[in-house]
Design an enzyme around this catalytic site. Structure first.
Site, PDB file in Angstrom:
ATOM      1  N   THR A   1       0.918  -1.134   0.000  1.00 36.82           N
ATOM      2  CA  THR A   1       0.000   0.000   0.000  1.00 36.82           C
ATOM      3  C   THR A   1       0.951   1.175   0.000  1.00 36.82           C
ATOM      4  OG1 THR A   1      -1.922  -1.036   1.005  1.00 36.82           O
ATOM      5  CG2 THR A   1      -1.612   1.232   1.595  1.00 36.82           C
TER       6      THR A   1
ATOM      7  N   ASP B   1     -10.639  -7.332   2.457  1.00 38.32           N
ATOM      8  CA  ASP B   1     -10.605  -6.699   3.779  1.00 38.32           C
ATOM      9  C   ASP B   1     -11.916  -6.883   4.541  1.00 38.32           C
ATOM     10  OD1 ASP B   1      -8.006  -5.875   3.856  1.00 38.32           O
ATOM     11  OD2 ASP B   1      -8.382  -3.834   3.185  1.00 38.32           O
TER      12      ASP B   1
ATOM     13  N   SER C   1     -10.798  -1.050   7.214  1.00 45.43           N
ATOM     14  CA  SER C   1      -9.412  -0.824   6.808  1.00 45.43           C
ATOM     15  C   SER C   1      -8.529  -0.624   8.037  1.00 45.43           C
ATOM     16  CB  SER C   1      -9.357   0.440   5.946  1.00 45.43           C
ATOM     17  OG  SER C   1      -8.033   0.801   5.658  1.00 45.43           O
ATOM     18  N   SER C   2      -7.229  -0.794   7.837  1.00 45.61           N
ATOM     19  CA  SER C   2      -6.266  -0.455   8.887  1.00 45.61           C
ATOM     20  C   SER C   2      -5.472   0.792   8.541  1.00 45.61           C
ATOM     21  CB  SER C   2      -5.280  -1.614   9.094  1.00 45.61           C
ATOM     22  OG  SER C   2      -5.968  -2.787   9.449  1.00 45.61           O
TER      23      SER C   2
ATOM     24  N   GLY D   1       1.256  -1.426   5.327  1.00 48.73           N
ATOM     25  CA  GLY D   1       1.634  -2.554   6.181  1.00 48.73           C
ATOM     26  C   GLY D   1       0.469  -3.365   6.708  1.00 48.73           C
ATOM     27  N   GLY D   2      -0.702  -3.264   6.059  1.00 48.61           N
ATOM     28  CA  GLY D   2      -1.848  -4.065   6.507  1.00 48.61           C
ATOM     29  C   GLY D   2      -2.163  -3.777   7.961  1.00 48.61           C
TER      30      GLY D   2
HETATM   31  O1  DON Z   1      -7.088  -1.053   4.042  1.00 50.08           O
HETATM   32  C1  DON Z   1      -6.329  -1.872   4.556  1.00 50.08           C
HETATM   33  O2  DON Z   1      -6.215  -2.035   5.749  1.00 50.08           O
HETATM   34  C2  DON Z   1      -5.463  -2.729   3.647  1.00 50.08           C
HETATM   35  N1  DON Z   1      -6.090  -2.874   2.382  1.00 50.08           N
HETATM   36  C3  DON Z   1      -4.111  -2.107   3.569  1.00 50.08           C
HETATM   37  C4  DON Z   1      -3.158  -2.983   2.833  1.00 50.08           C
HETATM   38  C5  DON Z   1      -1.741  -2.707   3.122  1.00 50.08           C
HETATM   39  O3  DON Z   1      -1.389  -1.827   3.844  1.00 50.08           O
HETATM   40  C6  DON Z   1      -0.758  -3.606   2.495  1.00 50.08           C
HETATM   41  N2  DON Z   1       0.569  -3.173   2.854  1.00 50.08           N
HETATM   42  N3  DON Z   1       1.537  -3.726   3.071  1.00 50.08           N
END
Ligand code: DON
Length: 559
Positions: A369, A411, A440-441, A460-461
């Site tokens: 992301t 998600d 979302s995070s 970073g999810g």
């Molecule tokens: O919105 C979210 O929480 C996820 N789609 C974000 C994904 C993400 O940060 C991937 N990164 N490493």
């Protein structure tokens, strides 16, 4: 001459602070983003007289072109903004929405088993994009320049191409197999079916035309007319369920940020449908019950981990799109509730997550992301976190449009308590429904004291939230963004019940001691995060602009 200019600025800064106490605006503009070309796009627009919001449009759009693995026009994002003229602070929610034909069991088979990769690969995994609408909204309501100007650098990068970096090459390797299943995507993002060589030129002519349509016709350029029709037709041809009505109906929403106070700092962050602001606010409030400064390093980490565990538990149970579920924000942030949670922290041992609630475990995958931070000389600021979810999103490109579809549908909680790509679990609150936004995070955040303003965010999810939490604690300790972005990172998300830490994230001694307190530890084999941070120190009237050393971003001060 650059050196003379630097000295000149410094002199001006000193005059500012002596004559007026606090400066009304920073001494310069600053941009920090995950890619040098995106930062350059922001600089170009600021130099043309654009404000931070115009720069945010330019940087967002450019990131979508040059980091296709992270974000893009087929994805979404959150832009947390501060307008200097009146102090207005809102989050522009450009999160994807589930199409009207989406339903709660859409990624499960007849036996109710989750269909492998159905929410990850191909157009069925894609929500209706919010990125184009977010850019149009930013430009129309807050910017100063026309979209045709602020989108110009992105269009140029798409038309003329950008060079493949080592990072691109590596990330394309992870998704090459799926990209090959969608020839329109493979043609653009691979080179003869393989990850392109470093230095290879990636050109996206069709995307340039799509950007042009948005520049000329705003929302109608993307959400109605020929591009919308092609996206729907192509999506349907490959098993997707988008409709023209879904695209026409897409709207960004301005939302009030989550604000929390921690040891004299005001933390302004992302509200639902992001979980970031609430989880971080909960963790910070739990931590106020303890004297972190008086603790040993290991005790401090133990308490931070326990705070994360408890906050992430509430994420799994209560958080979802506020248009669809009643998120009990007040209760979750209520002082006595959080004091109660703090009381359950045992300084001598880890609390098993099962005591706080049930839930299965799974590993996280490595994904991307992106984030950028920007401030202009007037003091307008934007923290933007943008995403197509996992690397290269769904890997599906609608032929003729250049638009790479996200896979943000993953998600959602696709089955109660079944972990998603980040090992996150959820229940009803985050179940799929037509028009709903997946939880979302992403946590774009402002860190504020009377004399210091921080702008920060990272990909970073699920680990986004713990990274921003650690940065907020570091800010509250008075440290500079150079420190926030380089901190050694560790994470707990309630389930799986383990302390995850990046390569070198915990010393041998810390690992030993934390294991002794009953924590299960899991080292991630690489370093994670890609934080982009700006600090405006008002007392000295100085700007700091910093990119995470783990990425290939560029942070600059624009005089
Ligand atoms: O919105 C979210 O929480 C996820 N789609 C974000 C994904 C993400 O940060 C991937 N990164 N490493």
């Amino acid at each position: 001459m650059p050196i003379t200019r630097k000295i000149y600025t410094l002199v001006v800064c000193i005059v500012f602070s002596i004559s007026s106490g606090y400066a009304s605006g920073p001494p310069a503009h600053a941009v920090a983003s995950a890619h040098p070309l995106a930062t350059a796009a922001g600089v170009e627009i600021l130099r043309e007289g654009g404000n931070a919001f115009d720069a945010a449009v330019a940087v967002s759009a450019a990131l979508g072109v040059v980091e296709p693995y992270s974000s893009g026009f087929g994805g979404g994002g959150f832009w947390l903004i501060h307008r200097a003229s009146d102090g207005k602070q809102v989050m522009i929610d450009g999160r994807e929405t589930a199409p009207a034909l989406a339903h709660v069991r859409m990624y499960r088979d007849r036996q109710d088993n989750v269909i492998k990769d159905a929410s990850i690969n191909g157009p069925l995994a894609a929500g209706i994009p919010g990125m184009p609408a977010g850019l149009v909204h930013l430009a129309e309501h807050y910017g100063r320049l026309p979209l045709s100007r602020s989108l110009a650098p992105a269009k140029r990068y798409a038309e003329q191409g950008f060079r493949v970096t080592a990072r691109y090459h590596r990330l394309a390797g992870y998704r090459a197999e799926t990209l090959r299943q969608y020839p329109a995507a493979a043609r653009i993002f691979l080179q003869d079916g393989s990850p392109p060589r470093i230095g290879h030129l990636v050109r996206q002519e069709a995307l340039a035309a799509t950007i042009d349509a948005i520049a000329e016709r705003g929302l109608d350029g993307f959400y109605r007319g020929p591009i919308a029709e092609t996206m729907v037709r192509e999506a349907r041809k490959h098993g997707g369920i988008w409709s023209l009505r879904d695209l026409e109906a897409y709207r960004v929403i301005e939302r009030e940020p989550i604000v929390t106070n921690y040891r004299g700092a005001r933390i302004v962050s992302a509200p639902p449908p992001s979980s970031g602001g609430i989880v971080m606010a909960q963790a910070l409030q739990i931590l106020t019950a303890f004297d972190l400064d008086g603790m040993s390093n290991v005790q401090r980490k133990h308490h931070i981990i326990e705070a994360m565990r408890r906050a992430f538990r509430d994420r799994a149970v209560f958080l979802g799109d506020p248009e669809f579920v009643d998120v009990p924000v007040e209760r979750l942030l209520h002082k006595s509730y959080l004091e109660g949670l703090a009381l359950t922290v045992d300084p001598a041992k880890a609390t098993p997550s099962t005591i706080i609630g049930e839930g299965p475990a799974l590993l996280q995958t490595g994904t991307q992301t992106t984030h950028f931070s920007v401030i202009d000389r007037e003091g307008n600021r934007v923290a933007g976190t943008l995403s197509v979810n996992t690397l290269f999103g769904s890997c599906f490109v609608a032929t003729g449009t250049g638009v790479l579809f996200n896979n943000e549908m993953d998600d959602f909680s696709i089955k109660p308590f079944t972990p998603n790509a980040y090992g996150l679990i959820g229940d009803e609150a985050n179940a799929i429904a037509p028009g709903k936004r997946p939880l979302s995070s992403m946590t774009p955040t402002f860190l504020e004291t009377p004399d210091r303003i921080g702008i920060v965010g990272t990909p970073g999810g699920s680990r986004i939230i713990s990274m921003i939490l650690l940065a907020a604690l570091d800010f509250a300790d008075g440290r500079l963004p150079q420190s926030w972005v380089s901190l050694r990172r560790f994470h707990h998300q309630y389930q799986p019940d383990q302390v995850q830490f990046e390569l070198y994230g915990l010393t041998e001694f810390e690992q030993q001691q934390l294991a002794g307190l009953g924590h299960e530890l899991r080292e991630i084999s690489r370093r994670y995060g890609n934080m982009q941070a700006i600090l405006w120190d008002k007392t000295e009237n100085l700007l700091h602009s910093v990119s995470d050393p783990r990425g290939e971003g560029l942070a600059v001060i624009v005089e």
